[in-house]
Design a protein around this motif. Structure first.
Motif, PDB file in Angstrom:
ATOM      1  N   UNK A  65      24.449   4.637 -43.978  1.00  0.00           N
ATOM      2  CA  UNK A  65      25.836   4.882 -44.412  1.00  0.00           C
ATOM      3  C   UNK A  65      26.826   4.154 -43.498  1.00  0.00           C
ATOM      4  N   UNK A  80      17.574  10.843 -39.480  1.00  0.00           N
ATOM      5  CA  UNK A  80      18.904  10.281 -39.209  1.00  0.00           C
ATOM      6  C   UNK A  80      19.062   8.839 -39.658  1.00  0.00           C
ATOM      7  N   UNK A  81      18.017   8.236 -40.217  1.00  0.00           N
ATOM      8  CA  UNK A  81      18.167   6.830 -40.622  1.00  0.00           C
ATOM      9  C   UNK A  81      19.041   6.696 -41.877  1.00  0.00           C
ATOM     10  N   UNK A 104      21.819   8.330 -42.274  1.00  0.00           N
ATOM     11  CA  UNK A 104      23.160   8.246 -41.690  1.00  0.00           C
ATOM     12  C   UNK A 104      23.426   6.826 -41.170  1.00  0.00           C
ATOM     13  N   UNK A 105      22.372   6.218 -40.593  1.00  0.00           N
ATOM     14  CA  UNK A 105      22.516   4.847 -40.094  1.00  0.00           C
ATOM     15  C   UNK A 105      22.813   3.873 -41.235  1.00  0.00           C
ATOM     16  N   UNK A 114      24.789  13.389 -46.394  1.00  0.00           N
ATOM     17  CA  UNK A 114      24.905  13.120 -44.960  1.00  0.00           C
ATOM     18  C   UNK A 114      25.997  14.002 -44.345  1.00  0.00           C
TER      19      UNK A 114
END
Lengths: 204, 221
Positions: free
Chosen positions: B83, B77-78, B80-81, B219
Motif C-alpha cells: 500500500x 505486514x507485506x 501494508x508495504x 490494512x
C-alpha cells in the motif's frame, strides 16, 4: 537520496475508532533531523506514521513533502520514504536474501553481503524467515535501511526485539543517515538522547 | 520494490505454498471423480453434464485457492508495504492475480484431457471446454480476489467469500456450459466465448480498483 528534503505537517487531525488521536498537530522535519514521536500507549504514534506514509487518511490537515502538497496523493512521498511498521513486512516463506531482493531489487551482491554481515545475518542468507527469531526477522526488515537510498525513514518501534548490539547498530545507522541529509521519524520508548534531535509529544 | 521484483516474489511464495495449490487441484479432481460414481456413470448422462461438472469443480477449487490470497501478506505486514510502496496498487493486484491464475489454472488445465475422457466429453466439446476455461477463468480470479481482500482480516472467511462471490460466478458458469453444449451439438459457440471474454475484460478493468480499496480498508482496520 534527495540533497535537501522537508516534511511539513500542519493542523493534522487523526481519528481512529471514533476517538481523536491528535488534533491540530503541526511540526516539520528537515534534512538531518531525527524526530522521535512520544506518547502513551494508544496516543496515536503508529497512526501518525501511517498517516504520513499514506496507509491511513487524516480527517483534516495538510502534509507537504519538499514543498509539494501531498495530502491527497502521497505517491511522491512514498517513492522517497521507507516505512517499517509494527508488522515489519517480511515474507515468512522467502529467505533472507530473497526478502531483501523483493524490497531492494537493484542492490548488488557485494553490498547485500556487506549489509548482512553488519547485521549478523550472513549465515542465514538462504534461510527462510519463518525459521528465524523475532529479533532476526526485525533485522531482516531493518536491512532495508542499509540498502535503500530513500530519504525519509518512518520507523515504528524499530528497537523492539533487538538485542543490545542490534540497538547500537541501528542507532549508528540512523545517525549516519541523518548526517548524510536524510530524515528520520521514529516512535520509541527507548532513551534516545544522543540520537533524536527533536521530540514530538502526542497528548491524550 | 519494483513490479518485476514483486512478481518474482509472488511466484516464489506460491511455489513454496504448493500445498495450497495442490489442495485445490486435489479437491477439483475428487469432485470430478466422485460425480460419476455418486450420480450416474453412463456416457448418456455424463457427456452432456461434463462441462457443468468440470466448471462447478473449477469454481470451487478457485474459491478455495483465492480465500488465502492476501491473508499471509496481511499477517506479516507485506500487504501494508504494498500500500505504501509508491507503486500502483491496482497494477500490483493484477500481477498477483496473473501469478495466481498461472499457478492454479495450469495444473487444472493439464488434468483436463484425462478428466474430460473420464466424463465421455467428445473432442468437439473438449476444445470448447478448454476455450471457455482459458477465456472465462480469469474473471473467476478477478472477481474472487475482491472477496479475498474484503475478508482478509477475518479468520474463517472462506464461507463468507463463497457467499459474497458465488452469485457473480453464475453468468460465467452459464455461458461456459452453454458454449460446450453448443459445440457438442455442432453449433457455433464463438458468441459465448466472446461473452466470457467480455466478462473477463470487464472484471480486469473493475476488480483491481475495487480490490485496492478493500485492501486499503483491511490494512487500516
Amino acid at each position: 537520496m534527495q540533497s535537501f528534503a522537508s516534511l511539513t505537517i500542519s493542523d493534522l487531525w487523526i481519528e481512529r475508532a471514533e476517538r481523536d488521536l491528535c488534533k491540530g498537530l503541526s511540526f516539520s522535519v528537515q534534512s538531518g533531523d531525527v524526530v522521535r514521536i512520544l506518547g502513551e500507549n494508544g496516543a496515536g504514534k503508529s497512526s501518525l506514521l501511517k498517516v504520513i506514509v499514506g496507509a491511513l487518511s487524516p480527517e483534516e490537515g495538510r502534509i507537504a513533502y519538499s514543498g509539494e502538497d501531498v495530502t491527497l496523493d502521497r505517491s511522491i512521498l512514498q517513492q522517497d520514504a521507507l516505512y517499517i511498521g509494527h508488522s515489519v513486512g517480511v515474507k515468512q516463506r522467502l529467505s533472507v536474501a530473497e526478502n531483501i531482493r523483493w524490497y531492494c531489487p537493484d542492490v548488488c551482491t557485494n553490498v547485500l553481503h556487506e549489509a548482512l554481515k553488519s547485521l549478523e545475518l550472513i549465515d542465514y542468507m538462504d534461510t527462510p524467515v519463518k525459521k528465524l527469531s523475532a529479533g532476526q526477522t526485525r533485522r531482516v526488515a531493518l536491512a532495508r535501511l542499509w540498502l535503500s537510498q530513500k530519504t525519509l525513514w518512518l520507523l515504528d518501534e524499530p528497537f523492539a526485539s533487538l538485542d543490545v548490539k542490534g540497538v547500537e547498530l541501528l542507532e549508528e545507522r540512523i545517525q549516519q543517515h541523518a548526517l548524510a541529509g536524510g530524515m528520520v521519524i521514529l516512535t520509541s520508548h527507548q532513551n534516545l538522547l544522543s540520537l533524536a534531535s527533536r521530540d514530538v509529544m502526542l497528548l491524550p | 520494490m519494483t513490479y518485476s521484483s514483486f512478481l518474482k516474489a509472488e511466484f516464489l511464495v506460491l511455489w513454496r505454498r504448493k500445498q495450497d495449490v495442490f489442495n485445490a487441484l486435489l479437491f477439483f479432481i475428487i469432485v470430478v471423480v466422485l460425480f460419476p460414481i455418486g450420480v450416474n456413470s453412463s456416457p448418456e448422462f455424463l457427456a452432456p453434464a461434463a462441462a457443468g461438472i468440470i466448471w462447478c469443480a473449477t469454481v470451487l477449487a478457485v474459491l478455495m485457492a483465492l480465500e488465502s490470497t492476501f491473508k499471509e501478506d496481511h499477517r506479516d505486514g507485506s500487504l501494508e508495504q504494498l500500500v505504501v510502496s509508491g507503486l500502483s496498487l491496482p497494477l500490483l493486484i493484477v500481477l498477483k492475480i496473473i501469478a495466481q491464475w498461472l499457478v492454479v489454472m495450469l495444473p487444472l488445465l493439464i488434468t483436463m484431457p484425462l478428466l474430460a475422457e473420464m466424463l465421455y466429453l467428445p473432442s468437439s466439446g473438449f476444445w470448447a471446454l478448454i476455450g471457455t476455461l482459458l477465456v472465462g477463468s480469469p474473471s473467476l480470479f478477478f472477481i474472487g480476489v475482491i472477496g479475498g481482500a474484503l475478508t482478509v482480516s477475518i479468520k474463517q472467511g472462506a464461507m463468507l467469500v463463497m457467499l459474497l462471490i458465488l452469485p457473480f460466478y453464475l453468468p460465467v458458469i452459464i455461458f461456459s456450459t452453454l458454449a460446450v453444449k453448443a459445440a457438442q451439438a455442432g453449433l457455433p459457440y464463438s458468441g459465448f466465448l466472446a461473452m466470457l471474454l467480455a466478462m473477463s475484460l470487464l472484471s480486469l478493468v473493475i476488480s483491481p480498483f475495487m480490490t485496492a480499496i478493500a485492501v486499503k480498508a483491511s490494512v487500516n482496520a
